[in-house]
Design an enzyme around this catalytic site. Structure first.
Site, PDB file in Angstrom:
ATOM      1  N   SER A 156      43.265  30.107  44.948  1.00 60.31           N
ATOM      2  CA  SER A 156      42.582  28.948  43.883  1.00 60.31           C
ATOM      3  C   SER A 156      44.004  27.931  43.884  1.00 60.31           C
ATOM      4  O   SER A 156      44.872  28.243  44.190  1.00 60.31           O
ATOM      5  CB  SER A 156      42.377  29.307  42.390  1.00 60.31           C
ATOM      6  OG  SER A 156      42.173  28.204  41.670  1.00 60.31           O
ATOM      7  N   TYR A 169      44.584  34.337  35.011  1.00 56.63           N
ATOM      8  CA  TYR A 169      43.784  34.170  36.172  1.00 56.63           C
ATOM      9  C   TYR A 169      44.867  33.366  37.320  1.00 56.63           C
ATOM     10  O   TYR A 169      44.887  33.865  38.558  1.00 56.63           O
ATOM     11  CB  TYR A 169      42.724  33.167  35.996  1.00 56.63           C
ATOM     12  CG  TYR A 169      41.944  32.741  37.308  1.00 56.63           C
ATOM     13  CD1 TYR A 169      40.853  33.377  37.903  1.00 56.63           C
ATOM     14  CD2 TYR A 169      42.251  31.408  38.151  1.00 56.63           C
ATOM     15  CE1 TYR A 169      40.177  32.973  39.013  1.00 56.63           C
ATOM     16  CE2 TYR A 169      41.113  30.881  38.841  1.00 56.63           C
ATOM     17  CZ  TYR A 169      40.496  31.883  39.453  1.00 56.63           C
ATOM     18  OH  TYR A 169      39.649  31.508  40.716  1.00 56.63           O
TER      19      TYR A 169
HETATM   20  P1  NAP Z   1      31.090  34.154  40.601  1.00 56.58           P
HETATM   21  O1  NAP Z   1      29.816  33.159  41.008  1.00 56.58           O
HETATM   22  O2  NAP Z   1      31.584  34.235  39.251  1.00 56.58           O
HETATM   23  O3  NAP Z   1      31.152  35.401  41.552  1.00 56.58           O
HETATM   24  C1  NAP Z   1      32.200  36.327  41.451  1.00 56.58           C
HETATM   25  C2  NAP Z   1      31.518  37.526  42.092  1.00 56.58           C
HETATM   26  O4  NAP Z   1      32.615  38.499  41.932  1.00 56.58           O
HETATM   27  C3  NAP Z   1      30.293  38.316  41.452  1.00 56.58           C
HETATM   28  O5  NAP Z   1      29.525  38.663  42.675  1.00 56.58           O
HETATM   29  C4  NAP Z   1      30.685  39.179  40.564  1.00 56.58           C
HETATM   30  O6  NAP Z   1      29.657  40.291  40.628  1.00 56.58           O
HETATM   31  C5  NAP Z   1      31.910  39.857  41.461  1.00 56.58           C
HETATM   32  N1  NAP Z   1      32.585  40.693  40.389  1.00 56.58           N
HETATM   33  C6  NAP Z   1      33.314  40.101  39.319  1.00 56.58           C
HETATM   34  N2  NAP Z   1      33.619  41.216  38.660  1.00 56.58           N
HETATM   35  C7  NAP Z   1      33.741  42.149  39.413  1.00 56.58           C
HETATM   36  C8  NAP Z   1      33.883  43.730  39.249  1.00 56.58           C
HETATM   37  N3  NAP Z   1      34.531  44.064  38.151  1.00 56.58           N
HETATM   38  N4  NAP Z   1      33.642  44.635  40.241  1.00 56.58           N
HETATM   39  C9  NAP Z   1      33.068  43.957  41.549  1.00 56.58           C
HETATM   40  N5  NAP Z   1      32.676  42.819  41.637  1.00 56.58           N
HETATM   41  C10 NAP Z   1      32.931  41.940  40.596  1.00 56.58           C
HETATM   42  O7  NAP Z   1      32.520  33.355  41.235  1.00 56.58           O
HETATM   43  P2  NAP Z   1      32.428  32.283  42.427  1.00 56.58           P
HETATM   44  O8  NAP Z   1      32.931  31.050  41.985  1.00 56.58           O
HETATM   45  O9  NAP Z   1      31.480  32.566  43.448  1.00 56.58           O
HETATM   46  O10 NAP Z   1      34.141  32.817  42.797  1.00 56.58           O
HETATM   47  C11 NAP Z   1      34.320  33.515  44.336  1.00 56.58           C
HETATM   48  C12 NAP Z   1      35.896  33.392  44.535  1.00 56.58           C
HETATM   49  O11 NAP Z   1      36.238  31.939  44.656  1.00 56.58           O
HETATM   50  C13 NAP Z   1      36.697  34.049  43.280  1.00 56.58           C
HETATM   51  O12 NAP Z   1      37.500  34.729  43.967  1.00 56.58           O
HETATM   52  C14 NAP Z   1      37.189  32.794  42.658  1.00 56.58           C
HETATM   53  O13 NAP Z   1      38.218  32.920  41.836  1.00 56.58           O
HETATM   54  C15 NAP Z   1      37.346  31.710  43.587  1.00 56.58           C
HETATM   55  N6  NAP Z   1      37.160  30.443  43.492  1.00 56.58           N
HETATM   56  C16 NAP Z   1      35.943  29.735  42.784  1.00 56.58           C
HETATM   57  C17 NAP Z   1      36.248  28.589  42.685  1.00 56.58           C
HETATM   58  C18 NAP Z   1      34.879  27.772  42.072  1.00 56.58           C
HETATM   59  O14 NAP Z   1      35.057  26.415  41.797  1.00 56.58           O
HETATM   60  N7  NAP Z   1      33.834  28.358  42.098  1.00 56.58           N
HETATM   61  C19 NAP Z   1      37.466  27.697  42.721  1.00 56.58           C
HETATM   62  C20 NAP Z   1      38.396  28.204  43.408  1.00 56.58           C
HETATM   63  C21 NAP Z   1      38.332  29.783  43.686  1.00 56.58           C
HETATM   64  P3  NAP Z   1      28.456  40.191  39.473  1.00 56.58           P
HETATM   65  O15 NAP Z   1      27.710  38.921  39.799  1.00 56.58           O
HETATM   66  O16 NAP Z   1      27.744  41.515  39.570  1.00 56.58           O
HETATM   67  O17 NAP Z   1      29.239  40.114  38.072  1.00 56.58           O
END
Ligand code: NAP
Length: 250
Positions: A156, A169
């Site tokens: 990130s 985070y």
């Molecule tokens: P998200 O929609 O919240 O999805 C997160 C995923 O991680 C979900 O499938 C969730 O499963 C899984 N997860 C969470 N806790 C877990 C656990 N204890 N064990 C196994 N799986 C778990 O997030 P996202 O935005 O797609 O983010 C994906 C990645 O991109 C992350 O690493 C995040 O830090 C990074 N990121 C995102 C953004 C953004 O703007 N979205 C920006 C920078 C970086 P459940 O659905 O079952 O809870």
């Protein structure tokens, strides 16, 4: 040279590849699984909520993709032994893994540094960092058997520059970048490459939690940012090692 954020993968770019994706039931991980399958990969869907993994599975199969494998695991409580058993079972069934996308993370609570609770700090790092450390250790013997493997960690912008109130985070993402660099150096000149990917602001539940007042329609969707994911998963990124790539290049 074409930028990785504009990368166009051929329909069969991931044919014969087995790709493991963590957090494949929602957000970016779900889209990555669907996109990789559309380009010919056989995907392993890892995550904690089985119903969400099944929904990704159904979408892949209805698109005509290869039948995925579902691996339910909650990073919160998983032990090194659980990861070793998981890898042994994948090796027994599928024999190899070509690409690993470490994508699952939690945001935790955004708050002043001195207010971060011990339980919160430990839990977020257990999910965002320790899981990747122990799973990578468990995977390495299998990954080393392959001629060409791509391991992708998710970072990130706050994993490169610290930001007030994003303490836990942000620290977990700095550590992710550091782990990737250590591995990239240790395995340089081998068949395994290690890189990070920074999605940038993307329309998902995590983003909505971090910025509740934001208009989601102003954001890129998970589908929009797939070119960099496809690039790092494909053979076109052979030789790219130790890099941290931004999906959204300004
Ligand atoms: P998200 O929609 O919240 O999805 C997160 C995923 O991680 C979900 O499938 C969730 O499963 C899984 N997860 C969470 N806790 C877990 C656990 N204890 N064990 C196994 N799986 C778990 O997030 P996202 O935005 O797609 O983010 C994906 C990645 O991109 C992350 O690493 C995040 O830090 C990074 N990121 C995102 C953004 C953004 O703007 N979205 C920006 C920078 C970086 P459940 O659905 O079952 O809870």
């Amino acid at each position: 040279m074409q930028s990785h954020s504009q990368y166009v993968a051929s329909d069969n770019a991931l044919r014969d590849k087995i790709v493991l994706i963590t957090g494949a039931g929602d957000g970016i991980g779900k889209q990555a699984a669907i996109t990789f399958a559309q380009h010919g990969a056989e995907v392993i869907l890892l995550g904690r909520t089985v119903a969400k993994l099944e929904s990704t599975y159904d979408e892949i199969v209805s698109n005509g993709g290869l039948q995925p494998t579902i691996v339910p695991i909650d990073f919160k409580g998983a032990s090194p032994k659980n990861y070793q058993d998981m890898v042994a079972s994948i090796e027994g069934q599928l024999k190899k893994i070509d690409v690993v996308l470490f994508n699952a993370s939690v945001l935790g609570n955004l708050c002043p540094f001195h207010e971060i609770k011990e339980s919160e700090f430990l839990e977020v790092n257990q999910v965002n960092l320790n899981s990747q450390f122990f799973m990578t250790q468990a995977l390495l013997p299998l990954l080393k058997k392959n001629k060409n493997t791509s391991v992708i960690y998710t970072t990130s912008s706050v994993g490169r520059t610290g930001r007030a109130y994003w303490g836990t985070y942000s620290i977990s993402k700095f550590a992710t970048e550091g782990m990737m660099q250590v591995l990239a150096d240790e395995y340089k000149n081998t068949g395994i490459r290690f890189n990070c990917i920074n999605p940038g602001a993307t329309k998902t539940s995590m983003r909505a939690k971090a910025f509740p007042g934001e208009k989601p329609d102003s954001l890129k969707t998970p589908e929009d940012i797939m070119p960099t994911y496809l690039y790092l998963a494909s053979d076109d990124s052979i030789g790219v090692n130790g890099q941290s790539l931004d999906c959204q290049v300004k």
